[in-house]
Design a protein around this motif. Sequence first.
Motif, PDB file in Angstrom:
ATOM      1  N   UNK A 143       0.821  -1.227   0.000  1.00  0.00           N
ATOM      2  CA  UNK A 143       0.000   0.000   0.000  1.00  0.00           C
ATOM      3  C   UNK A 143       0.846   1.265   0.000  1.00  0.00           C
ATOM      4  N   UNK A 144       2.034   1.216   0.585  1.00  0.00           N
ATOM      5  CA  UNK A 144       2.901   2.406   0.630  1.00  0.00           C
ATOM      6  C   UNK A 144       3.468   2.760  -0.741  1.00  0.00           C
ATOM      7  N   UNK A 145       3.361   1.845  -1.694  1.00  0.00           N
ATOM      8  CA  UNK A 145       3.986   2.059  -3.010  1.00  0.00           C
ATOM      9  C   UNK A 145       2.952   2.125  -4.125  1.00  0.00           C
ATOM     10  N   UNK A 146       1.687   2.239  -3.764  1.00  0.00           N
ATOM     11  CA  UNK A 146       0.662   2.279  -4.814  1.00  0.00           C
ATOM     12  C   UNK A 146       0.745   3.611  -5.555  1.00  0.00           C
ATOM     13  N   UNK A 147       0.323   3.587  -6.800  1.00  0.00           N
ATOM     14  CA  UNK A 147       0.335   4.818  -7.608  1.00  0.00           C
ATOM     15  C   UNK A 147       1.655   5.052  -8.313  1.00  0.00           C
ATOM     16  N   UNK A 148       2.586   4.123  -8.180  1.00  0.00           N
ATOM     17  CA  UNK A 148       3.891   4.293  -8.827  1.00  0.00           C
ATOM     18  C   UNK A 148       4.031   3.356 -10.030  1.00  0.00           C
ATOM     19  N   UNK A 149       2.937   2.773 -10.422  1.00  0.00           N
ATOM     20  CA  UNK A 149       2.906   1.894 -11.605  1.00  0.00           C
ATOM     21  C   UNK A 149       3.720   0.606 -11.426  1.00  0.00           C
ATOM     22  N   UNK A 150       3.847   0.164 -10.188  1.00  0.00           N
ATOM     23  CA  UNK A 150       4.567  -1.097  -9.981  1.00  0.00           C
ATOM     24  C   UNK A 150       3.727  -2.290 -10.430  1.00  0.00           C
ATOM     25  N   UNK A 151       2.409  -2.148 -10.379  1.00  0.00           N
ATOM     26  CA  UNK A 151       1.536  -3.205 -10.896  1.00  0.00           C
ATOM     27  C   UNK A 151       1.714  -3.349 -12.406  1.00  0.00           C
ATOM     28  N   UNK A 152       1.865  -2.218 -13.068  1.00  0.00           N
ATOM     29  CA  UNK A 152       2.118  -2.239 -14.523  1.00  0.00           C
ATOM     30  C   UNK A 152       3.464  -2.908 -14.785  1.00  0.00           C
ATOM     31  N   UNK A 153       4.459  -2.509 -14.019  1.00  0.00           N
ATOM     32  CA  UNK A 153       5.800  -3.096 -14.175  1.00  0.00           C
ATOM     33  C   UNK A 153       5.732  -4.624 -14.028  1.00  0.00           C
ATOM     34  N   UNK A 154       5.101  -5.098 -12.972  1.00  0.00           N
ATOM     35  CA  UNK A 154       5.059  -6.546 -12.713  1.00  0.00           C
ATOM     36  C   UNK A 154       4.277  -7.287 -13.793  1.00  0.00           C
ATOM     37  N   UNK A 155       3.176  -6.707 -14.226  1.00  0.00           N
ATOM     38  CA  UNK A 155       2.397  -7.388 -15.274  1.00  0.00           C
ATOM     39  C   UNK A 155       3.133  -7.416 -16.598  1.00  0.00           C
ATOM     40  N   UNK A 156       3.810  -6.332 -16.929  1.00  0.00           N
ATOM     41  CA  UNK A 156       4.613  -6.334 -18.166  1.00  0.00           C
ATOM     42  C   UNK A 156       5.682  -7.428 -18.092  1.00  0.00           C
ATOM     43  N   UNK A 157       6.326  -7.529 -16.936  1.00  0.00           N
ATOM     44  CA  UNK A 157       7.369  -8.554 -16.769  1.00  0.00           C
ATOM     45  C   UNK A 157       6.769  -9.949 -16.975  1.00  0.00           C
ATOM     46  N   UNK A 158       5.635 -10.204 -16.335  1.00  0.00           N
ATOM     47  CA  UNK A 158       5.084 -11.566 -16.403  1.00  0.00           C
ATOM     48  C   UNK A 158       4.586 -11.923 -17.799  1.00  0.00           C
ATOM     49  N   UNK A 159       4.029 -10.958 -18.514  1.00  0.00           N
ATOM     50  CA  UNK A 159       3.567 -11.275 -19.878  1.00  0.00           C
ATOM     51  C   UNK A 159       4.776 -11.569 -20.772  1.00  0.00           C
ATOM     52  N   UNK A 160       5.825 -10.774 -20.642  1.00  0.00           N
ATOM     53  CA  UNK A 160       7.031 -11.049 -21.449  1.00  0.00           C
ATOM     54  C   UNK A 160       7.655 -12.391 -21.057  1.00  0.00           C
ATOM     55  N   UNK A 161       7.650 -12.661 -19.766  1.00  0.00           N
ATOM     56  CA  UNK A 161       8.216 -13.928 -19.290  1.00  0.00           C
ATOM     57  C   UNK A 161       7.395 -15.112 -19.828  1.00  0.00           C
ATOM     58  N   UNK A 162       6.084 -14.986 -19.779  1.00  0.00           N
ATOM     59  CA  UNK A 162       5.218 -16.068 -20.274  1.00  0.00           C
ATOM     60  C   UNK A 162       5.498 -16.332 -21.755  1.00  0.00           C
ATOM     61  N   UNK A 163       5.625 -15.252 -22.531  1.00  0.00           N
ATOM     62  CA  UNK A 163       5.928 -15.432 -23.964  1.00  0.00           C
ATOM     63  C   UNK A 163       7.273 -16.106 -24.136  1.00  0.00           C
ATOM     64  N   UNK A 164       8.238 -15.650 -23.361  1.00  0.00           N
ATOM     65  CA  UNK A 164       9.582 -16.224 -23.438  1.00  0.00           C
ATOM     66  C   UNK A 164       9.571 -17.722 -23.107  1.00  0.00           C
ATOM     67  N   UNK A 165       8.720 -18.118 -22.197  1.00  0.00           N
ATOM     68  CA  UNK A 165       8.638 -19.515 -21.795  1.00  0.00           C
ATOM     69  C   UNK A 165       7.913 -20.371 -22.821  1.00  0.00           C
ATOM     70  N   UNK A 166       7.265 -19.736 -23.768  1.00  0.00           N
ATOM     71  CA  UNK A 166       6.631 -20.486 -24.853  1.00  0.00           C
ATOM     72  C   UNK A 166       5.229 -20.974 -24.532  1.00  0.00           C
ATOM     73  N   UNK A 167       4.558 -20.334 -23.575  1.00  0.00           N
ATOM     74  CA  UNK A 167       3.188 -20.774 -23.260  1.00  0.00           C
ATOM     75  C   UNK A 167       2.271 -20.542 -24.457  1.00  0.00           C
ATOM     76  N   UNK A 168       1.235 -21.370 -24.568  1.00  0.00           N
ATOM     77  CA  UNK A 168       0.311 -21.114 -25.682  1.00  0.00           C
ATOM     78  C   UNK A 168      -0.756 -20.110 -25.287  1.00  0.00           C
ATOM     79  N   UNK A 169      -0.965 -19.907 -23.999  1.00  0.00           N
ATOM     80  CA  UNK A 169      -1.838 -18.819 -23.551  1.00  0.00           C
ATOM     81  C   UNK A 169      -1.480 -18.481 -22.110  1.00  0.00           C
TER      82      UNK A 169
END
Length: 206
Positions: A143-169
Motif C-alpha cells: 500500500x505504501x507504493x501504490x500509484x507508482x505503476x509497480x503493478x504495470x511493471x510486474x504485469x509487463x514482466x510476467x507477460x514477457x516472461x510467459x511469452x519467453x517460456x513459450x506458453x500457448x496462452x
Amino acid sequence: MVPPVFTSSPTEYRPDENSEEECAPITPTTKGSSFLFDSSILADEIVGHVPNGLRVRPLHIDDYDKGFLHVLSQLTSVGEIDRSSWEWRFRSMQRTIPSTYFVCVVEELDSTRVVGAATLVLEWKFIHSAGSRGRVEDVVVDESMRGKKLGVLLNDVLVRLAKQMGVYKVSLECNDKLIPFYEQFGYKKDAGNNFLVQRFDGHSKM
Ligand code: 16G
C-alpha cells in the motif's frame, strides 16, 4: 538475447534414467541458489525499465524476513506460516521440473523490503503438443507504493516472461473492477468461457 528456458517442445526435458531426478532435485540452474529460479531469466529485455531505487528479482529464501508475506496479505488471507513451512514450500517450488513457479518481486533497494510481487505459474500439459499454459497469480503492490505503476511493471514482466517460456496462452482471475487494468496488458474476457469455482475455505465473494 534471453536464453530460451523451456519451450513447448516435448523434447526439451530428457532426464537421465540413472539420475536422481525422480526424487525432485534442485534444477541445475537453481542448485545451491537461494533464489526461487535462475535470476538470469529476468534479463533486461524481460524486466524493462525499473524506477530508480527498485529492482525486480526472483523470490529469495530470505524474503520471509523482508515483508513478502506482508505484501501478500494485502491481497488475501496468508495465515500463519512459520519459517520451516516457508522453507519447505520455497524449496518444493524451487525443485519443480520443469520449472513451474516464477515468483517475481519488486525490492526497494534502500530498505531491502519487498514492495510488490507477482507470480507466473506454468501448467505443463499434454495438449498443445505437450505445451504449457501460463497463469498469472498473486499480483500485489504494498500500500505504501501504490500509484507508482509497480503493478504495470510486474504485469509487463510476467507477460514477457510467459511469452519467453513459450506458453500457448496466459490467463488470470480478477474482480470486475480490475478488468480494464488487466486489459492494457493484452488480456480479454474469453467469450463463451467462464471461471467456475468451489470454495472449501468458507470465504465467499460477491
Ligand atoms: C486474485 C488474484 C489471484 C489470487 C486471488 C486470491 C491476480 C491476478 N489474481 O484473484 O491470483 O490467488 O486473488 O484470492 O493476482 P482468494 O484468496 O479469494 O483465492
